[in-house]
Design an enzyme around this catalytic site. Structure first.
Site, PDB file in Angstrom:
ATOM      1  N   ALA A 105       0.847  -1.200   0.000  1.00  0.00           N
ATOM      2  CA  ALA A 105       0.000   0.000   0.000  1.00  0.00           C
ATOM      3  C   ALA A 105       0.878   1.244   0.000  1.00  0.00           C
ATOM      4  O   ALA A 105       2.030   1.218   0.459  1.00  0.00           O
ATOM      5  CB  ALA A 105      -0.901  -0.017   1.228  1.00  0.00           C
ATOM      6  N   GLY A 148       0.571  -4.988   1.307  1.00  0.00           N
ATOM      7  CA  GLY A 148      -0.681  -5.128   0.570  1.00  0.00           C
ATOM      8  C   GLY A 148      -0.510  -5.949  -0.701  1.00  0.00           C
ATOM      9  O   GLY A 148      -1.474  -6.541  -1.199  1.00  0.00           O
ATOM     10  N   GLU A 151      -0.829  -9.428   0.297  1.00  0.00           N
ATOM     11  CA  GLU A 151      -2.255  -9.637   0.589  1.00  0.00           C
ATOM     12  C   GLU A 151      -3.066  -9.722  -0.704  1.00  0.00           C
ATOM     13  O   GLU A 151      -4.005 -10.507  -0.805  1.00  0.00           O
ATOM     14  CB  GLU A 151      -2.767  -8.497   1.485  1.00  0.00           C
ATOM     15  CG  GLU A 151      -2.101  -8.544   2.854  1.00  0.00           C
ATOM     16  CD  GLU A 151      -2.405  -7.323   3.712  1.00  0.00           C
ATOM     17  OE1 GLU A 151      -2.179  -6.194   3.243  1.00  0.00           O
ATOM     18  OE2 GLU A 151      -2.877  -7.494   4.842  1.00  0.00           O
ATOM     19  N   GLU A 171       4.688  -4.536   7.457  1.00  0.00           N
ATOM     20  CA  GLU A 171       3.951  -3.420   8.074  1.00  0.00           C
ATOM     21  C   GLU A 171       4.457  -3.105   9.472  1.00  0.00           C
ATOM     22  O   GLU A 171       4.414  -1.970   9.933  1.00  0.00           O
ATOM     23  CB  GLU A 171       2.448  -3.738   8.123  1.00  0.00           C
ATOM     24  CG  GLU A 171       1.756  -3.760   6.764  1.00  0.00           C
ATOM     25  CD  GLU A 171       1.819  -5.106   6.060  1.00  0.00           C
ATOM     26  OE1 GLU A 171       2.643  -5.967   6.443  1.00  0.00           O
ATOM     27  OE2 GLU A 171       1.039  -5.298   5.112  1.00  0.00           O
TER      28      GLU A 171
HETATM   29  C1  LIG Z   1      -4.068  -1.790   2.238  1.00  0.00           C
HETATM   30  C2  LIG Z   1      -3.949  -2.702   3.389  1.00  0.00           C
HETATM   31  C3  LIG Z   1      -2.781  -2.458   4.308  1.00  0.00           C
HETATM   32  C4  LIG Z   1      -1.496  -2.542   3.633  1.00  0.00           C
HETATM   33  C5  LIG Z   1      -0.414  -1.940   4.181  1.00  0.00           C
HETATM   34  C6  LIG Z   1       0.873  -1.906   3.466  1.00  0.00           C
HETATM   35  O1  LIG Z   1       1.060  -2.515   2.431  1.00  0.00           O
HETATM   36  S1  LIG Z   1       2.057  -0.924   4.182  1.00  0.00           S
HETATM   37  C7  LIG Z   1       3.411  -0.981   3.064  1.00  0.00           C
HETATM   38  C8  LIG Z   1       4.215  -2.217   3.239  1.00  0.00           C
HETATM   39  N1  LIG Z   1       5.413  -2.125   2.405  1.00  0.00           N
HETATM   40  C9  LIG Z   1       6.580  -1.638   2.867  1.00  0.00           C
HETATM   41  O2  LIG Z   1       6.710  -1.293   4.016  1.00  0.00           O
HETATM   42  C10 LIG Z   1       7.698  -1.586   1.867  1.00  0.00           C
HETATM   43  C11 LIG Z   1       8.172  -0.148   1.705  1.00  0.00           C
HETATM   44  N2  LIG Z   1       9.256  -0.025   0.744  1.00  0.00           N
HETATM   45  C12 LIG Z   1      10.527  -0.392   1.038  1.00  0.00           C
HETATM   46  O3  LIG Z   1      10.832  -0.861   2.106  1.00  0.00           O
HETATM   47  C13 LIG Z   1      11.567  -0.160  -0.017  1.00  0.00           C
HETATM   48  O4  LIG Z   1      11.043   0.738  -0.978  1.00  0.00           O
HETATM   49  C14 LIG Z   1      12.007  -1.462  -0.759  1.00  0.00           C
HETATM   50  C15 LIG Z   1      12.826  -2.326   0.186  1.00  0.00           C
HETATM   51  C16 LIG Z   1      10.803  -2.238  -1.271  1.00  0.00           C
HETATM   52  C17 LIG Z   1      12.859  -1.095  -1.996  1.00  0.00           C
HETATM   53  O5  LIG Z   1      13.915  -0.234  -1.639  1.00  0.00           O
HETATM   54  P1  LIG Z   1      14.742   0.523  -2.756  1.00  0.00           P
HETATM   55  O6  LIG Z   1      15.853   1.177  -2.060  1.00  0.00           O
HETATM   56  O7  LIG Z   1      15.026  -0.396  -3.900  1.00  0.00           O
HETATM   57  O8  LIG Z   1      13.722   1.611  -3.349  1.00  0.00           O
HETATM   58  P2  LIG Z   1      13.214   2.959  -2.618  1.00  0.00           P
HETATM   59  O9  LIG Z   1      12.899   2.729  -1.172  1.00  0.00           O
HETATM   60  O10 LIG Z   1      14.134   4.083  -2.931  1.00  0.00           O
HETATM   61  O11 LIG Z   1      11.825   3.179  -3.389  1.00  0.00           O
HETATM   62  C18 LIG Z   1      11.735   3.728  -4.690  1.00  0.00           C
HETATM   63  C19 LIG Z   1      10.596   4.722  -4.707  1.00  0.00           C
HETATM   64  O12 LIG Z   1       9.382   4.022  -4.409  1.00  0.00           O
HETATM   65  C20 LIG Z   1       8.765   4.626  -3.267  1.00  0.00           C
HETATM   66  N3  LIG Z   1       8.099   3.580  -2.503  1.00  0.00           N
HETATM   67  C21 LIG Z   1       8.543   2.340  -2.205  1.00  0.00           C
HETATM   68  N4  LIG Z   1       7.645   1.672  -1.488  1.00  0.00           N
HETATM   69  C22 LIG Z   1       6.583   2.510  -1.348  1.00  0.00           C
HETATM   70  C23 LIG Z   1       5.329   2.379  -0.707  1.00  0.00           C
HETATM   71  N5  LIG Z   1       4.938   1.241  -0.119  1.00  0.00           N
HETATM   72  N6  LIG Z   1       4.514   3.429  -0.728  1.00  0.00           N
HETATM   73  C24 LIG Z   1       4.840   4.564  -1.342  1.00  0.00           C
HETATM   74  N7  LIG Z   1       6.013   4.729  -1.989  1.00  0.00           N
HETATM   75  C25 LIG Z   1       6.866   3.712  -1.969  1.00  0.00           C
HETATM   76  C26 LIG Z   1       9.893   5.266  -2.492  1.00  0.00           C
HETATM   77  O13 LIG Z   1       9.415   6.262  -1.638  1.00  0.00           O
HETATM   78  C27 LIG Z   1      10.741   5.794  -3.647  1.00  0.00           C
HETATM   79  O14 LIG Z   1      10.174   6.953  -4.212  1.00  0.00           O
HETATM   80  P3  LIG Z   1      10.879   8.400  -3.975  1.00  0.00           P
HETATM   81  O15 LIG Z   1      10.794   8.673  -2.516  1.00  0.00           O
HETATM   82  O16 LIG Z   1      12.262   8.220  -4.479  1.00  0.00           O
HETATM   83  O17 LIG Z   1      10.031   9.327  -4.812  1.00  0.00           O
END
Ligand SMILES: CCC/C=C/C(=O)SCCNC(=O)CCNC(=O)[C@H](O)C(C)(C)COP(=O)([O-])OP(=O)([O-])OC[C@H]1O[C@@H](n2cnc3c(N)ncnc32)[C@H](O)[C@@H]1OP(=O)([O-])[O-]
Length: 297
Positions: A105, A148, A151, A171
């Site tokens: 998400a 998500g 999910e 999360e």
């Molecule tokens: C609906 C039901 C409930 C669900 C809840 C959830 O899913 S909670 C979520 C659970 N998921 C997580 O907690 C995972 C969160 N993500 C991560 O931990 C890392 O991005 C990674 C490990 C997947 C990749 O690392 P990497 O160093 O290779 O890449 P990077 O980190 O540099 O990202 C590149 C760009 O993408 C952007 N972006 C990425 N993800 C999201 C996001 N979810 N959202 C928005 N944006 C996101 C990031 O900000 C960046 O853009 P910016 O700022 O440059 O314009």
């Protein structure tokens, strides 16, 4: 890792993808979806397969790692509903890109929500609509399948993974819990201990581990994943759509009920197949040693 263009070229060569609707641009690594409806900004859709009976949906927000913003999920819901209502479509595939399926998400969108605003937004309705699709939905996932995203694949009916796929419910790292089925569907797929480990640590598991745990049904080399998934959808498409729908409903019931009432439900659906022409045709074709011609009736 093979590009989507390379995968698509193989499919074009083998006529798995319908060349009239989908093409490869020589200087980009993306499938060019000629039929992408103008209203879609966060997904691409096409109809693929030799018989043009497989609906393909590709998440397409590469700059945000396909994060599932509200707009994307609304488009996904519409595409799934449209394919579900289209009699020519036998099965639906949801996929991402080479880097990954989705990072989950959209955290930026959720960051400033309050209890009140997120409750009022009621965003889970879109997820429910996707899970209520009558036709089989197959997830074909590479790279990251997080939050998500994990999910979303769990509400699909079959999950095929590329060998570099990584699954996780991270999360907990951002101070929340899975909110679209992760705490409920994951234990049903993999059991309490493994689900608890993933949800409480936020650690990722790789595709082979996911297959061993029963989350994923098959793992393929990245370059053949989409091709194999289309073959699977086409195989399902050889059967009666009506009976496929009944079979899907019956298997899904196993996730929602006790064994006793599930068995009763199965029996009523089984008896129900005897009210269909396709059941009669299937058994008659077997006895007459010929291929059945199903009419979706
Ligand atoms: C609906 C039901 C409930 C669900 C809840 C959830 O899913 S909670 C979520 C659970 N998921 C997580 O907690 C995972 C969160 N993500 C991560 O931990 C890392 O991005 C990674 C490990 C997947 C990749 O690392 P990497 O160093 O290779 O890449 P990077 O980190 O540099 O990202 C590149 C760009 O993408 C952007 N972006 C990425 N993800 C999201 C996001 N979810 N959202 C928005 N944006 C996101 C990031 O900000 C960046 O853009 P910016 O700022 O440059 O314009």
């Amino acid at each position: 890792m093979a590009s989507v263009a390379a995968i698509t070229r193989r499919l074009l060569t083998k006529n798995v993808i319908n060349t009239g609707r989908i093409a490869v641009s020589s200087n980009t690594s993306f499938i060019k979806f000629y039929s992408t409806a103008p209203e879609y900004e966060n997904i691409k859709i096409d109809v693929v397969g030799a018989k043009k009976n497989v609906g393909l949906i590709q998440l397409n927000r590469p700059k945000a790692l396909n994060a599932l913003c509200n707009a994307l999920f609304k488009e996904l819901r519409k595409a799934v509903k449209d394919f579900d209502a289209d009699d020519k479509i036998a099965a639906i595939i949801i996929t991402g890109n080479e880097k990954g399926f989705t990072a989950g998400a959209d955290i930026k969108e959720m960051q400033n929500h309050t209890y009140s605003s997120i409750t009022k937004a009621g965003f889970s309705q879109e997820w429910e609509d996707v899970s209520n699709c009558g036709k089989p939905i197959i997830a074909a996932v590479n790279g990251i399948v997080l939050g998500g995203g994990c999910e979303l694949v769990m509400l699909c009916d079959i999950i095929y993974a590329g060998e570099k796929a990584k699954f996780g419910q991270p999360e907990i790292n951002i101070g929340t819990i899975p909110g679209a089925g992760g705490t409920q569907r994951l234990p049903r797929y993999v059991g309490k201990s493994k689900a608890m480990e993933m949800v409480l640590t936020g650690n990722f598991i790789d595709a082979h581990e996911a297959e061993k745990m029963g989350l994923v049904s098959r793992v393929f080399p990245v370059e053949t994943l989409l091709e194999e998934t289309i073959k699977l959808a086409e195989r399902i498409g050889t059967h009666s759509p009506l009976i496929v729908k009944m079979a899907k409903q019956s298997v899904n019931k196993a996730y929602e009920t006790t064994l006793k009432s599930g068995l009763q439900y199965e029996k009523s659906i089984f008896y129900g197949t005897f009210a269909t022409e396709d059941r009669k045709e299937g058994m008659t074709a077997f006895v007459e040693k010929r291929a059945p011609t199903f009419k979706n009736n």
